[in-house]
Scaffold this motif. Sequence first.
Motif, mmCIF file in Angstrom:
data_model
loop_
_atom_site.group_PDB
_atom_site.id
_atom_site.type_symbol
_atom_site.label_atom_id
_atom_site.label_comp_id
_atom_site.label_asym_id
_atom_site.label_seq_id
_atom_site.Cartn_x
_atom_site.Cartn_y
_atom_site.Cartn_z
ATOM 1 N N VAL A 41 -6.769 1.841 -0.139
ATOM 2 C CA VAL A 41 -7.071 0.816 1.267
ATOM 3 C C VAL A 41 -8.071 -0.234 0.766
ATOM 4 O O VAL A 41 -9.266 0.230 0.817
ATOM 5 N N HIS A 69 -2.903 -0.833 0.972
ATOM 6 C CA HIS A 69 -3.008 -1.009 2.200
ATOM 7 C C HIS A 69 -3.943 -1.838 2.841
ATOM 8 O O HIS A 69 -4.949 -2.424 2.019
ATOM 9 N N CYS A 70 -3.743 -2.629 3.916
ATOM 10 C CA CYS A 70 -4.784 -3.455 4.621
ATOM 11 C C CYS A 70 -5.053 -4.770 3.705
ATOM 12 O O CYS A 70 -6.018 -5.333 3.762
ATOM 13 N N CYS A 88 -6.500 -1.092 11.648
ATOM 14 C CA CYS A 88 -5.420 -1.000 10.710
ATOM 15 C C CYS A 88 -5.760 0.029 9.315
ATOM 16 O O CYS A 88 -4.889 0.826 9.176
ATOM 17 N N ALA A 92 -3.896 3.662 8.503
ATOM 18 C CA ALA A 92 -3.545 3.726 6.772
ATOM 19 C C ALA A 92 -4.113 4.900 6.308
ATOM 20 O O ALA A 92 -3.389 5.893 5.890
ATOM 21 N N ASP A 95 -2.140 8.165 7.884
ATOM 22 C CA ASP A 95 -0.874 7.881 7.398
ATOM 23 C C ASP A 95 -1.018 8.665 6.007
ATOM 24 O O ASP A 95 -0.045 9.719 5.430
#
Length: 332
Positions: A41, A69-70, A88, A92, A95
């Motif tokens: 992330v 992610h991100c 955001c 993430a 999840d």
Amino acid sequence: MMAVATRARDTRRVVAVVGPTGVGKSALAESLAERLGGEVVSADSMQVYRGMDVGTAKVPAAERRVPYHCIDLVEPGTPFSAAVYQQCARRAIEDIMARGKTPVVCGGTGLYVRAALDDMRFPAGEIASPVREEIEALAERLGPEGLHARLAEVDPASAALIHPNNVRRTIRAFEMAAHGVSYAEQASRFSERVAAYPTVFVGLTMRRDRLYAAIEKRVDRMLSAGLVDEVRSLLARGYREALTARQAIGYKELVPVLEEGAPLDEAVAAIKQATRRYAKRQLTWFRADPRIRWIDVTDETPEAVLSEALLLVESAEAQVSATGEDGCSSDS
């Protein structure tokens, strides 16, 4: 000493890799994610922009060994804040955890790291432009001291924390007050470091002369990888304002080269100097966090750094097993 707390007991764990630019965070984060069965992330305020790839040192999509992610969330110039990033990043992280994997948060934007991993509260929603415009008009009419005096009437606790000449923060405090959020209260929570998730913080550092040399080589690699062409393309797409923003190191310095024929070598020197200064600010920020366990990578191989980072993670897990504590609460 500062108490570091955690919001709630939780067996799920996040690993955070932080430190100055150019120190090797991305490589370690990806290797940790591979070994731990995790996903990365990003906590980089510039990697959220699509098309700004070379200058933000994104790992190319074809070379990523784990999901990221991100990154690539919005077009350059689109308003983006730590509050938006927090939403955001939290999505993430949740999840990744829900799928039984380990989130590895990686980045050098200190506020974004804290937004993702600490119990920081931002005003709900975006502040409407008429509110901001009204406050800015008030600032222009009253001047810095007059605006600050007006804030003292509305929110004296917040005004006491802000210098009268700091117009930007004074305006921000007014904006927050419009949403029922106190700047002073948020500042208090900011210093408390209350963790939203049990997290192992791994910080990478390097001897200063070696770090600066690494930064200079990194800038040279970016230029070889097509940074000038990337800036040219973004200018052609109408993103000049985004490229000349204060935080757009590596982009803003090249705009005069392409628009005015300014010397490239002077722009490159300016990029290197600005990046060195930014790295110094990053180190100051992260060294204030007592939760971070530091690894000096000056004379270490990537394999040795990975082994040491894995030991830090395993040590935290062992502490949980032995004491039933999450390892994130301590007095430092």
